[in-house]
Design a protein around this motif. Structure first.
Motif, mmCIF file in Angstrom:
data_model
loop_
_atom_site.group_PDB
_atom_site.id
_atom_site.type_symbol
_atom_site.label_atom_id
_atom_site.label_comp_id
_atom_site.label_asym_id
_atom_site.label_seq_id
_atom_site.Cartn_x
_atom_site.Cartn_y
_atom_site.Cartn_z
ATOM 1 N N VAL A 112 9.196 18.826 -5.971
ATOM 2 C CA VAL A 112 7.907 18.145 -6.093
ATOM 3 C C VAL A 112 7.701 17.150 -4.955
ATOM 4 O O VAL A 112 6.573 16.905 -4.528
ATOM 5 C CB VAL A 112 7.757 17.453 -7.466
ATOM 6 C CG1 VAL A 112 7.729 18.476 -8.579
ATOM 7 C CG2 VAL A 112 8.855 16.436 -7.716
ATOM 8 N N ALA A 113 8.789 16.570 -4.429
ATOM 9 C CA ALA A 113 8.642 15.654 -3.291
ATOM 10 C C ALA A 113 8.070 16.386 -2.086
ATOM 11 O O ALA A 113 7.175 15.873 -1.385
ATOM 12 C CB ALA A 113 9.988 15.025 -2.939
ATOM 13 N N LEU A 114 8.564 17.595 -1.824
ATOM 14 C CA LEU A 114 8.035 18.373 -0.698
ATOM 15 C C LEU A 114 6.592 18.791 -0.958
ATOM 16 O O LEU A 114 5.757 18.789 -0.050
ATOM 17 C CB LEU A 114 8.924 19.600 -0.473
ATOM 18 C CG LEU A 114 8.797 20.344 0.864
ATOM 19 C CD1 LEU A 114 7.523 21.159 0.962
ATOM 20 C CD2 LEU A 114 8.879 19.363 2.032
ATOM 21 N N ILE A 115 6.276 19.120 -2.213
ATOM 22 C CA ILE A 115 4.895 19.475 -2.556
ATOM 23 C C ILE A 115 3.976 18.292 -2.333
ATOM 24 O O ILE A 115 2.875 18.429 -1.774
ATOM 25 C CB ILE A 115 4.832 19.979 -4.008
ATOM 26 C CG1 ILE A 115 5.487 21.367 -4.096
ATOM 27 C CG2 ILE A 115 3.399 20.023 -4.515
ATOM 28 C CD1 ILE A 115 5.652 21.872 -5.510
ATOM 29 N N TYR A 116 4.404 17.115 -2.762
ATOM 30 C CA TYR A 116 3.609 15.917 -2.504
ATOM 31 C C TYR A 116 3.365 15.740 -1.004
ATOM 32 O O TYR A 116 2.237 15.525 -0.559
ATOM 33 C CB TYR A 116 4.339 14.671 -3.023
ATOM 34 C CG TYR A 116 4.288 14.465 -4.509
ATOM 35 C CD1 TYR A 116 3.114 14.638 -5.230
ATOM 36 C CD2 TYR A 116 5.431 14.070 -5.206
ATOM 37 C CE1 TYR A 116 3.079 14.424 -6.603
ATOM 38 C CE2 TYR A 116 5.402 13.865 -6.579
ATOM 39 C CZ TYR A 116 4.228 14.046 -7.271
ATOM 40 O OH TYR A 116 4.193 13.839 -8.627
ATOM 41 N N LEU A 131 17.491 21.956 -1.410
ATOM 42 C CA LEU A 131 17.163 23.276 -1.944
ATOM 43 C C LEU A 131 15.856 23.222 -2.720
ATOM 44 O O LEU A 131 15.011 24.125 -2.611
ATOM 45 C CB LEU A 131 18.293 23.775 -2.842
ATOM 46 C CG LEU A 131 18.039 25.121 -3.557
ATOM 47 C CD1 LEU A 131 17.793 26.236 -2.552
ATOM 48 C CD2 LEU A 131 19.202 25.459 -4.484
ATOM 49 N N GLY A 132 15.684 22.169 -3.502
ATOM 50 C CA GLY A 132 14.411 21.993 -4.200
ATOM 51 C C GLY A 132 13.251 21.923 -3.225
ATOM 52 O O GLY A 132 12.198 22.528 -3.433
ATOM 53 N N VAL A 147 8.479 24.279 -0.518
ATOM 54 C CA VAL A 147 7.701 24.689 0.654
ATOM 55 C C VAL A 147 7.364 26.174 0.604
ATOM 56 O O VAL A 147 6.327 26.610 1.123
ATOM 57 C CB VAL A 147 8.466 24.352 1.950
ATOM 58 C CG1 VAL A 147 9.578 25.326 2.233
ATOM 59 C CG2 VAL A 147 7.523 24.277 3.142
ATOM 60 N N LEU A 148 8.201 26.965 -0.043
ATOM 61 C CA LEU A 148 7.947 28.404 -0.141
ATOM 62 C C LEU A 148 6.981 28.725 -1.276
ATOM 63 O O LEU A 148 6.072 29.550 -1.119
ATOM 64 C CB LEU A 148 9.268 29.146 -0.355
ATOM 65 C CG LEU A 148 9.242 30.660 -0.137
ATOM 66 C CD1 LEU A 148 8.927 30.991 1.313
ATOM 67 C CD2 LEU A 148 10.571 31.269 -0.542
ATOM 68 N N TYR A 180 1.268 30.718 5.666
ATOM 69 C CA TYR A 180 2.518 31.419 5.385
ATOM 70 C C TYR A 180 3.475 31.337 6.573
ATOM 71 O O TYR A 180 4.689 31.232 6.391
ATOM 72 C CB TYR A 180 2.221 32.874 5.034
ATOM 73 C CG TYR A 180 1.266 33.014 3.884
ATOM 74 C CD1 TYR A 180 1.657 32.699 2.587
ATOM 75 C CD2 TYR A 180 -0.048 33.428 4.084
ATOM 76 C CE1 TYR A 180 0.779 32.807 1.530
ATOM 77 C CE2 TYR A 180 -0.933 33.535 3.024
ATOM 78 C CZ TYR A 180 -0.513 33.223 1.750
ATOM 79 O OH TYR A 180 -1.393 33.323 0.701
ATOM 80 N N GLY A 181 2.946 31.397 7.794
ATOM 81 C CA GLY A 181 3.799 31.282 8.969
ATOM 82 C C GLY A 181 4.498 29.941 9.027
ATOM 83 O O GLY A 181 5.708 29.858 9.300
ATOM 84 N N TYR A 182 3.747 28.883 8.759
ATOM 85 C CA TYR A 182 4.361 27.553 8.757
ATOM 86 C C TYR A 182 5.349 27.395 7.604
ATOM 87 O O TYR A 182 6.375 26.718 7.735
ATOM 88 C CB TYR A 182 3.276 26.475 8.664
ATOM 89 C CG TYR A 182 2.473 26.316 9.931
ATOM 90 C CD1 TYR A 182 3.065 25.803 11.086
ATOM 91 C CD2 TYR A 182 1.138 26.678 9.993
ATOM 92 C CE1 TYR A 182 2.337 25.658 12.258
ATOM 93 C CE2 TYR A 182 0.403 26.534 11.161
ATOM 94 C CZ TYR A 182 1.010 26.024 12.285
ATOM 95 O OH TYR A 182 0.286 25.893 13.448
ATOM 96 N N ALA A 183 5.046 28.010 6.469
ATOM 97 C CA ALA A 183 5.959 27.921 5.326
ATOM 98 C C ALA A 183 7.288 28.590 5.638
ATOM 99 O O ALA A 183 8.356 28.102 5.226
ATOM 100 C CB ALA A 183 5.324 28.566 4.092
ATOM 101 N N ILE A 184 7.248 29.686 6.385
ATOM 102 C CA ILE A 184 8.486 30.382 6.755
ATOM 103 C C ILE A 184 9.375 29.480 7.599
ATOM 104 O O ILE A 184 10.590 29.374 7.369
ATOM 105 C CB ILE A 184 8.158 31.690 7.502
ATOM 106 C CG1 ILE A 184 7.650 32.738 6.512
ATOM 107 C CG2 ILE A 184 9.375 32.222 8.250
ATOM 108 C CD1 ILE A 184 7.121 33.982 7.169
#
Length: 951
Positions: A39-43, A183-184, A189-190, A279-283
């Motif tokens: 959730v930290a990365l999602i934020y 890992l979370g 991010v994915l 999607y490219g940036y997420a990879i």
């Protein structure tokens, strides 16, 4: 400090002694740490996304917000790390942190929505001073992200303080929690673009993340035991290693600097291979974090074998230099890995994503694994006792995030624009050698150590003296023209196509990498981040048309706004008109420079037009916050709507902002495309635009050699296309210019597909494309691997039935408009009207007829519609034409006479009509009298007789 850190006040746990009891709740806490990382990365991702809508999508705006976020993490880790060492109940503190983060997460969507007001004040005061405006953006961004980032930074040291109870568990305890938390983040991010955003949108994803934080807090508060139990808190870490030298912190800072600088450079580099989609940036982000996870778990293994953490850190830096020496010179060749992988898997969305993962992982994973090992290694080396694990880990976190913050900012704002991609990577190899020298303890500077240092320096030199990249490989468009590139590869023509390509200029800027590419047949293209955004070939018509159309239909344009420079052709076309002022908004200075120098032949050196004012700014930010006078004409031709950042210029909110910046009679010219675009996404884009403009007219020029682009005119008042068509008929500019590009008046009419009369029917129930639910940005990249051009064109032509192109005075322009109504009726409108015929043409597309429509009305409010066609129609076709005029199904009702011609009478409820062929004008006609009352049938027939189709 002694070489062996021994106990202080309590016996340290050694092998062979009685084992301490397992830490209660530790297993569950590890799962919660994983969820917290996600959730930290999602934020972080979504806050950056939402703030970009307010502060702008420039790297300066995003970079300053990111710096504030990273700074908050580091300071939070340091402050709460010290605090938890004095706490008797770390879990309660951890629960409080998660609770506070959750509350902020729940409030964040509403806070961001109201962040535009203070920024509007700052923009108004500092827009003439870019430096001060950047400072204002930093202040506002920092004010938003600092507190939650500060709290997030505290979670890892606080959780580590609870879990790590034994001196011999410090290293692997830190490593495991660090790896799980990361890992979370990797999963976050994915899953964000692939799952959460499509399912929930931005706002609901943020709210869900807040609920997760509250759930973590509740779980810890409810089920965790209080306090630290009977575990001693003063145990020193007993290790047979030399203590970390003070220079270790400097080396760790530099390691963090290199880590984030590499990520910035990798993102810019790989966008030319994986594309600019979400999607490219997420990879890239997923691979980066996955490497760190693997590294953290590897250090846990090394720690069990009691490896010296400082030597491990030194070895990581040495291996990093060696890896950069190998990968930097070969990075341009990753396309061959993509090609081989795609050859095995086949071309498609998922196949391309997997090929991109394989190619990018060869470059990204080895360094990030080493970074993942280094963090817990240094954290362990700095930890003096279990009782200080929070403080010492917090210090390591602070130093490392200080380095990462500096690396991100300096790489974005200094290294890339000043040195470029390749030289930036070469320089980072030397920074790594410096970190290696600082990390090595004095005892390591033996003859062997000196030799290794010299080898490290030699390795760092390798990239600088190795072969230059073949920049042609960065311009194959593999992320957008995947099928074409693969056919070339399979047919053995890939090398020849590279040979026909010459990269004339290659410029890395703060916001984009911009290049000029020439092709063997004499074409030249402008590339932005590896994707063509204009040229002197097939794009010329669209580039010119998007300026000519609105300026010809507007009765008296004075102020013009052009969003996006491109090659400058649209800007030059606007400059051909006697307008008072032209504002150009372009985010990239490199585009301005290279386009003005390499495309001066087609943009007529327009940058020296005294009426032109250039704004180097994010287009959306300028439209939203600039307080200048409204415009008569706005042209908006950004890049593709599926590209991250650019997608913000195709949303419901931005179209609303464009509408507000136009005068009441202003015209927006908007570019869309239907190549590699699912028809539903096209419906969504047109429907979203149509929500804010009452009158939308869509042109999709097509020929055997060109198709796929659309120019849309949108306005709040009806348009008259008479002046446009007349201007195109004259043998002077702009008619001569457009004719030279293959578009005459007949071609323009042939390209006309949608108007207010049939747009809603075409759009149907398509969802809107909004900032909160970016439907097109998420879905459109999946269509890049399908040739949708012909299918979408057929769908547009099928849907064009009933489209009307209004003409104020058509009788002087074409046959069919000189028809006269019966006595008592006056003409109210003239228009070209599209009729789709029930047969296909030789090209497989629907055949269409362009009808002349004239509408009349009498004093009683009765309406008469007369349609005519150049075709001579038989009875059945006359009935179809009568249906078109009536707007409903009609049935034959005997014979009639109109203007001396034998006609077929038709009738329907409330409608009486007639169809006939005029032998003088060689046209067929249908007239429909609408809304006559009961008992008026005979009178209506008399009225129809009064229609005059020829003089």
């Amino acid at each position: 400090m002694r070489d062996c850190r021994e106990e202080s006040g309590h016996a340290s746990h050694r092998p062979g002694s009685d084992p301490l009891p397992a830490v209660p709740f530790a297993a569950r806490l590890r799962l919660l740490i994983l969820a917290s990382g996600a959730v930290a990365l999602i934020y972080q991702s979504l806050w950056m996304r939402r703030l970009a809508l307010v502060l702008g999508s420039t790297t300066y705006a995003i970079g300053t917000v990111l710096a504030g976020f990273m700074a908050g993490l580091g300071i939070g880790a340091w402050v709460f790390g010290k605090r938890v060492d004095r706490s008797s109940d770390p879990l309660r503190l951890y629960a409080a942190l998660e609770l506070a983060i959750g509350i902020i997460g729940l409030a964040s969507p509403f806070v961001v929505e109201h962040g535009a007001a203070p920024y509007a004040l700052a923009y108004a005061h500092f827009k003439a001073s870019p430096g001060l405006l950047t400072l204002a953006r930093f202040a506002l961004g920092f004010a938003f992200v600092a507190i939650p980032a500060f709290l997030m930074g505290g979670t890892l040291p606080v959780a580590t303080r609870y879990v790590v109870r034994r001196p011999n568990e410090v290293g692997r305890g830190i490593a495991q929690l660090y790896a799980l938390n990361t890992l979370g983040a990797a999963l976050g991010v994915l899953l964000l673009p692939f799952v959460f955003l499509p399912a929930l949108g931005v706002r609901r994803t943020l709210l869900a993340a807040g609920v997760v934080n509250l759930g973590i807090a509740a779980a810890v508060w409810r089920w965790a035991p209080g306090g630290l139990g009977d575990v001693a808190t003063g145990n020193r870490v007993a290790v047979p290693f030399a203590p970390a030298p003070r220079s270790t912190l400097v080396a760790f800072f530099l390691s963090g600097f290199v880590a984030l600088a590499l990520e910035v450079v990798w993102n810019r580099f790989f966008v030319m291979y994986t594309g600019s989609s979400l999607y490219g940036y997420a990879i890239i982000g997923f691979l980066y974090l996955t490497g760190i996870v693997a590294g953290g778990m590897l250090f846990a293994v090394l720690d069990r074998r009691e490896r010296d953490p400082i030597r491990v850190f030194v070895a990581c830096l040495f291996l990093l230099v060696a890896d950069l020496a190998v990968t930097i010179p070969l990075m341009d060749a990753v396309i061959y890995v993509q090609l081989v992988t795609l050859g095995a898997l086949g071309v498609g969305f998922w196949g391309f994503q997997f090929a991109s993962v394989i190619a990018a992982s060869l470059v990204i994973l080895p360094p990030t694994i080493l970074f993942g090992i280094s963090f817990p290694a240094v954290a362990k080396a700095l930890t003096g006792s279990v009782g200080r694990v929070g403080s010492d880990l917090g210090l390591a976190y602070l130093v490392n995030t200080a380095g990462t913050t500096a690396g991100a900012l300096i790489a974005s704002f200094l290294l890339l624009p000043q040195l470029g991609l390749r030289a930036s990577l070469d320089g980072l190899a030397f920074v790594t050698v410096l970190a290696l020298a600082l990390a090595a303890p004095r005892a390591a500077w033996t003859r062997r150590g000196v030799v290794m240092a010299l080898v490290g320096v030699a390795l760092a030199v390798v990239p600088a003296v190795s072969r230059e990249w073949d920049t042609r490989l960065m311009h194959t468009e593999i992320s957008r023209q995947t099928n074409t590139v693969m056919r070339s590869w399979h047919d053995g023509k890939f090398g020849q196509e590279l040979a026909d390509m010459t990269v004339r200029a290659f410029r890395d800027g703060v916001d984009a990498t911009v290049s000029i590419v020439d092709y063997g047949e004499g074409n030249r293209s402008l590339f932005v981040n590896g994707k063509p955004d204009g040229g002197n070939g097939i794009d010329m018509l669209t580039q010119a048309l998007i300026a000519h159309l609105p300026l010809l239909v507007h009765p008296a344009p004075h102020r013009v706004l052009v969003i996006g420079m491109g090659t400058g052709v649209s800007l030059a076309a606007a400059g051909r008109y006697p307008v008072d002022s032209i504002d150009l908004v372009e985010i990239s200075p490199e585009v301005l420079d290279l386009s003005s120098r390499w495309f001066d032949a087609i943009n007529r050196d327009v940058m020296h037009d005294p009426r032109l004012t250039v704004h180097v700014e994010d287009g959306r930010n300028f439209v939203a916050f600039d307080d200048g006078e409204p415009y008569d004409v706005i042209t908006n031709e950004p890049s593709n709507p599926w590209m991250t950042g650019v997608a913000n210029l195709f949303t419901d909110e931005f179209f609303a902002q464009l509408q507000r910046r136009l005068r009441p009679d202003g015209v927006l010219a908007q570019w869309f495309h239907y190549y590699n675009m699912d028809i539903d996404d096209l419906r969504t884009l047109l429907g979203t635009l149509g929500k804010h403009f009452a009158y939308v007219y869509v042109f999709a020029p097509y020929s055997e050699w060109q198709r796929g682009d659309m120019v849309i005119l949108a306005t709040s008042r009806p348009l008259d296309f008479m002046n446009l068509l007349r201007a195109m008929m004259r043998d002077e500019s702009p008619g001569r210019e457009l004719m030279a590009l293959g578009l005459g008046p007949a071609d323009l009419l042939r390209s006309f597909v949608l108007s207010p009369d049939n747009l809603a029917r075409f759009v149907d129930t398509a969802p809107s494309n909004t900032d909160d639910e970016p439907v097109v940005e998420l879905h459109a990249p999946r269509a890049l691997f399908h040739d949708t051009t012909n299918a979408d064109l057929r769908a547009l032509l099928d849907a064009s039935e009933g489209a009307r192109l209004p003409l104020a005075n058509g009788q002087d322009f074409a046959e069919g408009f000189d028809v006269e109504g019966p006595p008592g009726f006056h003409s109210t409108s003239r228009a070209f009207r599209v009729q789709v015929l029930p047969k296909l043409g030789p090209d497989g597309n629907p055949t269409r007829d362009l009808l002349a429509e004239v509408r009349f009305e009498d004093g009683a409010g009765r309406q008469l519609v007369v349609l005519s066609t150049r075709r001579r129609l038989e009875r059945d076709d006359l009935e179809q034409l009568a249906c078109e005029a009536a707007g409903t199904t009609v049935v034959p009702d005997g014979a009639a006479v109109v203007d001396g011609h034998a006609a077929v009478a038709f009738t329907a409820r409330g409608v009486r009509g007639a169809g006939w062929t005029c032998w003088q004008s060689h046209r067929s006609y249908a007239a429909a009298l609408l809304e006559f009352g009961e008992g008026e049938g005979r009178g209506s027939s008399d009225m129809l007789r009064g229609v005059r189709c020829h003089q």
